[in-house]
Design a protein around this motif. Structure first.
Motif, PDB file in Angstrom:
ATOM      1  N   ALA A 109       0.711  -1.557   0.236  1.00  0.00           N
ATOM      2  CA  ALA A 109       0.371  -0.165  -0.347  1.00  0.00           C
ATOM      3  C   ALA A 109       0.867   1.095  -0.100  1.00  0.00           C
ATOM      4  O   ALA A 109       0.491   2.196  -0.943  1.00  0.00           O
ATOM      5  CB  ALA A 109      -0.869  -0.070   1.217  1.00  0.00           C
ATOM      6  N   ASP A 110       2.044   1.239   0.826  1.00  0.00           N
ATOM      7  CA  ASP A 110       2.632   2.216   0.617  1.00  0.00           C
ATOM      8  C   ASP A 110       3.487   2.776  -0.519  1.00  0.00           C
ATOM      9  O   ASP A 110       3.286   3.998  -0.562  1.00  0.00           O
ATOM     10  CB  ASP A 110       4.312   2.339   2.105  1.00  0.00           C
ATOM     11  CG  ASP A 110       3.640   2.072   3.793  1.00  0.00           C
ATOM     12  OD1 ASP A 110       2.358   2.549   3.654  1.00  0.00           O
ATOM     13  OD2 ASP A 110       4.048   1.255   4.592  1.00  0.00           O
ATOM     14  N   GLN A 111       4.104   1.671  -1.083  1.00  0.00           N
ATOM     15  CA  GLN A 111       4.372   2.081  -2.489  1.00  0.00           C
ATOM     16  C   GLN A 111       3.695   2.390  -3.475  1.00  0.00           C
ATOM     17  O   GLN A 111       3.883   2.828  -4.428  1.00  0.00           O
ATOM     18  CB  GLN A 111       5.239   0.473  -2.912  1.00  0.00           C
ATOM     19  CG  GLN A 111       6.635   0.180  -2.143  1.00  0.00           C
ATOM     20  CD  GLN A 111       5.891  -0.606  -0.590  1.00  0.00           C
ATOM     21  OE1 GLN A 111       4.605  -1.082  -0.416  1.00  0.00           O
ATOM     22  NE2 GLN A 111       7.031  -0.770   0.065  1.00  0.00           N
ATOM     23  N   MET A 112       2.275   1.616  -3.864  1.00  0.00           N
ATOM     24  CA  MET A 112       1.414   2.348  -4.976  1.00  0.00           C
ATOM     25  C   MET A 112       0.510   3.407  -4.098  1.00  0.00           C
ATOM     26  O   MET A 112      -0.086   3.576  -5.698  1.00  0.00           O
ATOM     27  CB  MET A 112       0.702   0.802  -4.878  1.00  0.00           C
ATOM     28  CG  MET A 112       1.582  -0.257  -4.900  1.00  0.00           C
ATOM     29  SD  MET A 112       0.334  -1.364  -5.721  1.00  0.00           S
ATOM     30  CE  MET A 112      -0.245  -2.197  -3.280  1.00  0.00           C
ATOM     31  N   SER A 113       0.050   4.078  -3.235  1.00  0.00           N
ATOM     32  CA  SER A 113      -0.723   4.922  -3.206  1.00  0.00           C
ATOM     33  C   SER A 113      -0.591   6.037  -4.306  1.00  0.00           C
ATOM     34  O   SER A 113       0.507   6.193  -4.248  1.00  0.00           O
ATOM     35  CB  SER A 113       0.099   5.888  -1.737  1.00  0.00           C
ATOM     36  OG  SER A 113      -1.112   6.443  -1.046  1.00  0.00           O
ATOM     37  N   PRO A 114      -1.779   6.635  -4.145  1.00  0.00           N
ATOM     38  CA  PRO A 114      -2.679   6.041  -3.641  1.00  0.00           C
ATOM     39  C   PRO A 114      -3.878   5.023  -4.461  1.00  0.00           C
ATOM     40  O   PRO A 114      -5.072   5.334  -4.657  1.00  0.00           O
ATOM     41  CB  PRO A 114      -3.867   7.625  -3.835  1.00  0.00           C
ATOM     42  CG  PRO A 114      -2.969   8.305  -5.441  1.00  0.00           C
ATOM     43  CD  PRO A 114      -1.570   8.342  -5.188  1.00  0.00           C
ATOM     44  N   PHE A 115      -2.915   4.675  -5.481  1.00  0.00           N
ATOM     45  CA  PHE A 115      -3.680   3.544  -5.778  1.00  0.00           C
ATOM     46  C   PHE A 115      -3.748   2.410  -5.165  1.00  0.00           C
ATOM     47  O   PHE A 115      -2.774   1.419  -4.407  1.00  0.00           O
ATOM     48  CB  PHE A 115      -3.064   3.500  -7.312  1.00  0.00           C
ATOM     49  CG  PHE A 115      -3.588   3.130  -8.113  1.00  0.00           C
ATOM     50  CD1 PHE A 115      -4.922   2.440  -8.955  1.00  0.00           C
ATOM     51  CD2 PHE A 115      -3.132   1.188  -8.268  1.00  0.00           C
ATOM     52  CE1 PHE A 115      -5.708   1.687  -9.580  1.00  0.00           C
ATOM     53  CE2 PHE A 115      -4.080  -0.081  -9.008  1.00  0.00           C
ATOM     54  CZ  PHE A 115      -4.714   0.097 -10.139  1.00  0.00           C
ATOM     55  N   ILE A 135       5.502  10.490 -15.501  1.00  0.00           N
ATOM     56  CA  ILE A 135       4.856  10.668 -14.789  1.00  0.00           C
ATOM     57  C   ILE A 135       5.436   9.436 -13.558  1.00  0.00           C
ATOM     58  O   ILE A 135       6.817  10.019 -12.002  1.00  0.00           O
ATOM     59  CB  ILE A 135       3.945  11.624 -14.248  1.00  0.00           C
ATOM     60  CG1 ILE A 135       4.191  12.911 -15.475  1.00  0.00           C
ATOM     61  CG2 ILE A 135       4.502  13.101 -12.867  1.00  0.00           C
ATOM     62  CD1 ILE A 135       3.270  14.160 -14.853  1.00  0.00           C
ATOM     63  N   GLN A 136       4.729   9.182 -13.500  1.00  0.00           N
ATOM     64  CA  GLN A 136       4.426   8.312 -11.552  1.00  0.00           C
ATOM     65  C   GLN A 136       3.976   6.452 -12.543  1.00  0.00           C
ATOM     66  O   GLN A 136       3.224   6.805 -12.973  1.00  0.00           O
ATOM     67  CB  GLN A 136       4.089   9.009 -10.685  1.00  0.00           C
ATOM     68  CG  GLN A 136       4.364   8.252  -9.782  1.00  0.00           C
ATOM     69  CD  GLN A 136       3.910   8.482  -8.705  1.00  0.00           C
ATOM     70  OE1 GLN A 136       2.809  10.017  -8.322  1.00  0.00           O
ATOM     71  NE2 GLN A 136       4.119   7.962  -7.116  1.00  0.00           N
ATOM     72  N   ARG A 137       4.782   5.682 -11.808  1.00  0.00           N
ATOM     73  CA  ARG A 137       3.819   4.361 -11.896  1.00  0.00           C
ATOM     74  C   ARG A 137       3.670   4.132 -10.724  1.00  0.00           C
ATOM     75  O   ARG A 137       4.575   4.031  -9.738  1.00  0.00           O
ATOM     76  CB  ARG A 137       4.889   3.082 -12.643  1.00  0.00           C
ATOM     77  CG  ARG A 137       4.204   1.805 -12.588  1.00  0.00           C
ATOM     78  CD  ARG A 137       4.984   0.939 -13.215  1.00  0.00           C
ATOM     79  NE  ARG A 137       5.909   0.780 -14.322  1.00  0.00           N
ATOM     80  CZ  ARG A 137       6.765   0.681 -14.849  1.00  0.00           C
ATOM     81  NH1 ARG A 137       7.469  -0.995 -14.181  1.00  0.00           N
ATOM     82  NH2 ARG A 137       8.153   0.566 -15.918  1.00  0.00           N
ATOM     83  N   PHE A 138       2.007   4.107 -10.646  1.00  0.00           N
ATOM     84  CA  PHE A 138       1.657   3.274  -8.867  1.00  0.00           C
ATOM     85  C   PHE A 138       1.907   1.801  -9.170  1.00  0.00           C
ATOM     86  O   PHE A 138       2.359   0.866  -7.691  1.00  0.00           O
ATOM     87  CB  PHE A 138       0.180   3.656  -8.712  1.00  0.00           C
ATOM     88  CG  PHE A 138      -0.227   5.272  -8.896  1.00  0.00           C
ATOM     89  CD1 PHE A 138       0.709   6.351  -7.814  1.00  0.00           C
ATOM     90  CD2 PHE A 138      -0.269   5.627  -9.790  1.00  0.00           C
ATOM     91  CE1 PHE A 138       0.505   7.719  -7.785  1.00  0.00           C
ATOM     92  CE2 PHE A 138      -0.425   6.904  -9.929  1.00  0.00           C
ATOM     93  CZ  PHE A 138      -0.405   8.159  -8.911  1.00  0.00           C
ATOM     94  N   PHE A 139       1.657   0.997  -9.915  1.00  0.00           N
ATOM     95  CA  PHE A 139       1.342  -0.114  -9.489  1.00  0.00           C
ATOM     96  C   PHE A 139       1.850  -1.149 -11.355  1.00  0.00           C
ATOM     97  O   PHE A 139       1.566  -0.786 -12.701  1.00  0.00           O
ATOM     98  CB  PHE A 139      -0.125  -0.535  -9.502  1.00  0.00           C
ATOM     99  CG  PHE A 139      -0.008  -2.345  -9.426  1.00  0.00           C
ATOM    100  CD1 PHE A 139       0.404  -3.137  -8.459  1.00  0.00           C
ATOM    101  CD2 PHE A 139      -0.951  -2.480 -10.352  1.00  0.00           C
ATOM    102  CE1 PHE A 139      -0.022  -4.148  -8.170  1.00  0.00           C
ATOM    103  CE2 PHE A 139      -1.514  -4.022 -10.218  1.00  0.00           C
ATOM    104  CZ  PHE A 139      -1.002  -4.600  -8.689  1.00  0.00           C
TER     105      PHE A 139
END
Length: 426
Positions: free
Chosen positions: A273-279, A382-386
């Motif tokens: 959860a911490d690495q993927m937040s807010p997804f 920009i950012q990869r969540f998951f």
């Protein structure tokens, strides 16, 4: 005369792991180590397969037969026991249990330089390897020029091989193994070293060897090479033989090992959860035409794929996507939920909340077979969540698809319903 080139009966190989033994420096150390060893023997007197964490079975109860002229593939993950098996069959090491019967001369290409003496020249190593195979000098003379030409190291043939690069080592080692005409050729990861041109030459030569009716055992992580060269393949896992089958079936089984096959994948809300937040990924589902979770769907009916997820705060520019691949790693397509400009405009900003992104797969798109789904959630550049490249596998049944009146298997991952016209010009 038996038609078997090779028979393996319950071969097992055990290795000791952990710290190596050292010689005691004093009499006190010697007495202490002996007392410890006696105590260990008294408290650990068990069966061989229960010796504890200081022993490991690299192979356990492997049995199979290989007929003359057969090209047999051997595949498995790193540490599955493939190289250990070939070393036993090549008599580099002895089995702990079991035995093998070999009918014919064995030529081996295991690790780079195996069977070569580093202080001898390339020329001398060619004759040494031929002598080990039981060949007369006249036989080696006939093959010598062909070996040197194939290896492309003629300029250095009289140089000690310890000065060869790893690529030169491999070229000469493969040329020797393939050209000195052993009845059984054992090859371990010949494609792991060398440039693309040499790899093509190796595959071509191995195909020639197979056409000549010699027996080949071929280990590789290159599934395309396994599929091209072999008709039947062994699958090893954790030192055990888990499957022997036609090569396409064996490769599919190997590539599917460890993948879920339930039609649905669930993620815990606390999982990363911490690495993927807010997804927060929740579920990935394959749904048939009736809207039911299914491991197998019909190509002619179409189906849908759902990704359910939670956003713990608003996200601007989020896109959620699918990668579809065959089990052999061939990409079929990539798609994102905001590929459509209208959806992109509507959901540029996604408020906090729970969502389902649903992709509809139209009828008559995919061919029969097993497919892998990967999932991605990101903001472009920009950012990869998951990302999960192998989140789920499912099967497509082609019953009712175009061309099913023909019994042949259609090649390729897609089977589109294309429009044809037939004109009679007479």
């Amino acid at each position: 005369m038996s038609n078997l080139a090779l028979r393996v009966e319950n071969i097992s190989k055990q290795y000791r792991i952990g710290s190596s033994h050292h010689r005691p420096d004093t009499l006190r150390d010697l007495l202490t180590s002996n007392i410890r060893r006696i105590g260990h023997l008294l408290t650990h007197r068990r069966q061989d397969n229960q010796k504890g964490s200081d022993h490991i079975w690299a192979l356990k109860d492997i049995s199979f037969e290989v007929e003359r002229g057969q090209v047999l593939g051997i595949i498995g993950r790193n540490g599955a026991g493939k190289s250990t098996l070939l070393k036993i069959l090549s008599r580099v090491t002895d089995p702990t249990e079991g035995y093998g019967e070999i009918n014919g001369r064995v030529g081996s290409l295991l690790e780079v330089g195996t069977g070569f003496h580093p202080e001898l020249s390339g020329r001398e190593n060619i004759y040494l390897n031929g002598a080990i195979l039981g060949m007369r000098r006249e036989e080696i003379d006939r093959k010598f020029d062909e070996i040197v030409a194939f290896s492309e190291v003629g300029k250095f043939i009289d140089t000690p091989v310890k000065r060869f690069s790893s690529g030169m080592y491999l070229r000469l080692a493969f040329a020797v193994a393939a050209h000195l005409e052993p009845e059984i050729l054992v090859v371990d990861e010949v494609l792991a070293v060398g440039d693309a041109e040499f790899q093509r030459k190796c595959l071509g030569k191995m195909n020639d060897v197979a056409q000549e009716g010699r027996t080949v055992l071929f280990v590789s992580h290159n599934m395309s090479a396994i599929l091209r060269l072999t008709e039947e393949t062994l699958v090893l896992d954790n030192g055990k033989l888990v499957m022997r089958a036609k090569t396409p079936q064996a490769v599919d089984h190997y590539l599917n090992m460890g993948l879920t096959e339930q039609g649905q994948r669930d993620w815990s809300q606390d999982e990363g959860a911490d690495q993927m937040s807010p997804f927060q990924p929740l579920k990935l589902r394959v749904l048939n035409i009736a809207g039911q979770v299914a491991d197998t769907v019909n190509s002619a009916e179409g189906f849908s794929i759902e990704i359910e997820y939670n956003l713990t705060k608003p996200v601007n520019g989020l896109r959620v996507g699918l990668y579809m691949m065959t089990t052999r790693g061939e990409f079929v397509f990539t798609t994102f939920d905001t590929d459509d400009p209208g959806l992109f405009e509507t959901f540029t900003l996604r408020p906090q909340g729970r969502y389902i992104s649903r992709c509809m797969i139209p009828p008559n798109l995919l061919n029969e077979g097993r497919f892998v789904l990967g999932v991605n959630a990101s903001i472009y550049r920009i950012q990869r969540f998951f990302q999960d490249d192998k989140a789920l596998t499912f099967t497509v049944d082609a019953t009712g698809a175009p061309g099913m009146q023909w019994p042949e298997k259609r090649l390729g991952p897609v089977r589109p319903d294309l429009q044809w016209r037939i004109e009679n010009l007479t």
